[in-house]
Design a protein around this motif. Structure first.
Motif, PDB file in Angstrom:
ATOM      1  N   THR A   1       0.826  -1.201   0.000  1.00  0.00           N
ATOM      2  CA  THR A   1       0.000   0.000   0.000  1.00  0.00           C
ATOM      3  C   THR A   1       0.871   1.267   0.000  1.00  0.00           C
ATOM      4  N   PRO A   2       1.584   1.519  -1.081  1.00  0.00           N
ATOM      5  CA  PRO A   2       2.417   2.724  -1.129  1.00  0.00           C
ATOM      6  C   PRO A   2       1.541   3.967  -1.171  1.00  0.00           C
ATOM      7  N   SER A   3       2.078   5.071  -0.703  1.00  0.00           N
ATOM      8  CA  SER A   3       1.320   6.321  -0.721  1.00  0.00           C
ATOM      9  C   SER A   3       2.100   7.382  -1.478  1.00  0.00           C
ATOM     10  N   PHE A   4       1.366   8.382  -1.950  1.00  0.00           N
ATOM     11  CA  PHE A   4       1.966   9.482  -2.685  1.00  0.00           C
ATOM     12  C   PHE A   4       1.086  10.695  -2.494  1.00  0.00           C
ATOM     13  N   ASP A   5       1.680  11.812  -2.109  1.00  0.00           N
ATOM     14  CA  ASP A   5       0.930  13.040  -1.862  1.00  0.00           C
ATOM     15  C   ASP A   5       0.774  13.795  -3.181  1.00  0.00           C
ATOM     16  N   LEU A   6      -0.277  13.465  -3.916  1.00  0.00           N
ATOM     17  CA  LEU A   6      -0.499  14.064  -5.228  1.00  0.00           C
ATOM     18  C   LEU A   6      -0.723  15.570  -5.119  1.00  0.00           C
ATOM     19  N   LYS A   7      -1.480  15.983  -4.129  1.00  0.00           N
ATOM     20  CA  LYS A   7      -1.760  17.412  -3.964  1.00  0.00           C
ATOM     21  C   LYS A   7      -0.467  18.200  -3.780  1.00  0.00           C
ATOM     22  N   SER A   8       0.442  17.665  -2.986  1.00  0.00           N
ATOM     23  CA  SER A   8       1.717  18.329  -2.751  1.00  0.00           C
ATOM     24  C   SER A   8       2.569  18.341  -4.019  1.00  0.00           C
ATOM     25  N   ALA A   9       2.540  17.237  -4.760  1.00  0.00           N
ATOM     26  CA  ALA A   9       3.318  17.159  -5.996  1.00  0.00           C
ATOM     27  C   ALA A   9       2.827  18.175  -7.022  1.00  0.00           C
ATOM     28  N   ILE A  10       1.508  18.341  -7.135  1.00  0.00           N
ATOM     29  CA  ILE A  10       0.951  19.325  -8.056  1.00  0.00           C
ATOM     30  C   ILE A  10       1.314  20.737  -7.611  1.00  0.00           C
TER      31      ILE A  10
ATOM     32  N   TYR B   1      -0.031  -0.395 -10.606  1.00  0.00           N
ATOM     33  CA  TYR B   1      -0.373   0.861  -9.947  1.00  0.00           C
ATOM     34  C   TYR B   1       0.607   1.149  -8.813  1.00  0.00           C
ATOM     35  N   ASN B   2       0.865   0.149  -7.988  1.00  0.00           N
ATOM     36  CA  ASN B   2       1.780   0.342  -6.863  1.00  0.00           C
ATOM     37  C   ASN B   2       3.187   0.684  -7.332  1.00  0.00           C
ATOM     38  N   ALA B   3       3.618   0.051  -8.426  1.00  0.00           N
ATOM     39  CA  ALA B   3       4.943   0.366  -8.965  1.00  0.00           C
ATOM     40  C   ALA B   3       5.000   1.818  -9.429  1.00  0.00           C
ATOM     41  N   ALA B   4       3.935   2.286 -10.080  1.00  0.00           N
ATOM     42  CA  ALA B   4       3.893   3.678 -10.529  1.00  0.00           C
ATOM     43  C   ALA B   4       3.955   4.640  -9.355  1.00  0.00           C
ATOM     44  N   ILE B   5       3.210   4.339  -8.294  1.00  0.00           N
ATOM     45  CA  ILE B   5       3.194   5.207  -7.121  1.00  0.00           C
ATOM     46  C   ILE B   5       4.569   5.251  -6.461  1.00  0.00           C
ATOM     47  N   LYS B   6       5.231   4.108  -6.393  1.00  0.00           N
ATOM     48  CA  LYS B   6       6.581   4.082  -5.818  1.00  0.00           C
ATOM     49  C   LYS B   6       7.549   4.914  -6.655  1.00  0.00           C
ATOM     50  N   MET B   7       7.416   4.844  -7.971  1.00  0.00           N
ATOM     51  CA  MET B   7       8.268   5.650  -8.849  1.00  0.00           C
ATOM     52  C   MET B   7       8.022   7.133  -8.625  1.00  0.00           C
ATOM     53  N   LEU B   8       6.761   7.527  -8.569  1.00  0.00           N
ATOM     54  CA  LEU B   8       6.432   8.935  -8.365  1.00  0.00           C
ATOM     55  C   LEU B   8       6.895   9.420  -6.999  1.00  0.00           C
TER      56      LEU B   8
END
Length: 407
Positions: free
Chosen positions: A33-42, A345-352
């Motif tokens: 369950t990787p996480s990514f702060d999309l709002k912060s990235a934008i 999906y999880n791989a993409a989130i980890k990359m981002l």
């Protein structure tokens, strides 16, 4: 002009990375369950554009790279032989989409319309890279329907380079690349097919679709090794279509596995399946994607060539990671099994997450979104720099993820 605090950009090698931040983030979550702060990235890409856009006022040029330990974009002329001109306007179109700010749309229009005449380029295959991120996104995101004819003309120019005896679109000019005397096709060319597919769906000739599919089929047959890694350059006999050579231009050696070449393949075949719904392309996209993922280091950002990754002094290529992260978000919603959906999906989130971390982010260090890309080390340039196309595919990934989270 907004001032930028100058901080020395420390090079990132293939081995000796500072993993503290990554380890801290991973400690609070399970690998599933990787996480990514999309709002912060934008917010970060928006703030970086606030810094860089006021500096980029010469409409005859576009930003290409930020040299190692420098902070501002080096601009190059909007010349018909410079393949990167479409990425900056494309970034601005995506910035408009993810932030909703009209000023990015206005800037995108201004930066797009300066090279309308590029629609007639027939000297090389990169017209897709040049025109679709600018005019294609202008049509799709900006509602600029007047761009349609420009895109259709561009597609016709690209299609003129198709050789039916070979089954692919010819890439570079032999005059530009005298090592090869006959029909050259590079793996990068898969990305240019997007322009042809778009044209076929928007009133263009059926030949655009047919050429794109044939090119993808021929490349799938000839451009990959039995282990699903890609060569960079194939030279074909122009008359009978026989393969003459398997080479590289930007990889370590003719037989090595150039990481961005594999990334172009992952993105290209994911896109081809998206456009055709032909399961053979989905199956192949998964095979080459799985090979790419198998070769990655812990932080999900590859060395510039997989075959030199064991050397701690070799540089990374964040552009390859951005390209694949964007592709994986699309692939994750196309595959059938839930396990594959989650895996991609999880791989993409980890990359981002890795790209947005202090190891790779340009925030506070330079005007770009990302640092530590390698364009052409084998040619002696664009080594451990910021690259405009790394930023383009990164913000495209943010756009795709935003759509996924709001649907």
């Amino acid at each position: 002009m907004i001032a930028l605090v100058c901080i020395a950009v420390v090079g990132v090698s293939c081995k000796n990375l500072d993993k503290k931040e990554v380890a801290t983030a991973e400690a609070s979550q399970t690998p599933e369950t990787p996480s990514f702060d999309l709002k912060s990235a934008i917010a970060d890409v928006d703030s970086q554009l606030e810094i860089s856009v006021p500096k980029l006022t010469d409409l005859t040029k576009h930003p290409r790279l930020i040299e190692t330990n420098e902070t501002e974009w080096k601009e190059v002329n909007n010349h018909k032989l410079v393949w990167t001109s479409g990425f900056y306007p494309g970034i601005l179109w995506y910035a408009y989409e993810v932030t909703g700010k009209d000023k990015w749309k206005e800037e995108a229009i201004k930066r797009t319309e300066v090279f309308e005449n590029f629609k007639n380029i027939t000297e090389h295959h990169d017209i897709g890279f040049m025109m679709y991120p600018a005019y294609g996104l202008g049509y799709e995101i900006g509602g600029k329907e007047e761009y349609k004819d420009i895109l259709l003309t561009s597609a016709n120019s690209l299609a003129s380079r198709f050789n039916p005896k070979v089954g692919t679109i010819r890439s570079w000019s032999n005059k530009m690349h005298p090592r090869w005397q006959q029909h050259i096709t590079i793996i990068d060319n898969m990305l240019n097919l997007e322009l042809l597919f778009w044209a076929a769906k928007h009133g263009g000739d059926q030949k655009f679709y047919d050429i794109a599919v044939t090119h993808a089929e021929t490349t799938m047959k000839n451009h990959f090794r039995p282990d699903y890694t890609s060569w960079h350059v194939l030279e074909y006999d122009s008359i009978n279509g026989n393969i003459l050579n398997h080479h590289t231009k930007q990889g370590f050696s003719d037989d090595s596995r150039w990481s961005r070449g594999q990334a172009w393949g992952v993105y290209g075949y994911t896109m081809v399946y998206k456009e055709t719904k032909d399961k053979k392309f989905l199956d192949f996209a998964q095979k080459i994607t799985d090979k790419y993922l198998e070769l990655l280091p812990e932080d999900m950002v590859p060395c510039w060539d997989f075959d030199v990754a064991q050397d701690p002094n070799e540089e990374k290529d964040a552009s390859a990671a951005a390209i694949v992260a964007s592709a994986l978000l699309d692939l994750s919603i196309m595959v059938e099994s839930k396990e594959d959906q989650e895996r991609y999906y999880n791989a993409a989130i980890k990359m981002l997450s890795s790209l947005a971390s202090s190891n790779y982010s340009g925030v506070g260090k330079a005007d770009s979104f990302l640092l530590h890309s390698t364009g052409a080390k084998s040619l002696g340039h664009e080594i451990d720099v910021a690259l405009i196309y790394a930023d383009y595919y990164y913000i495209e990934a943010l756009s795709r993820l935003q759509k996924m989270q709001t649907q």
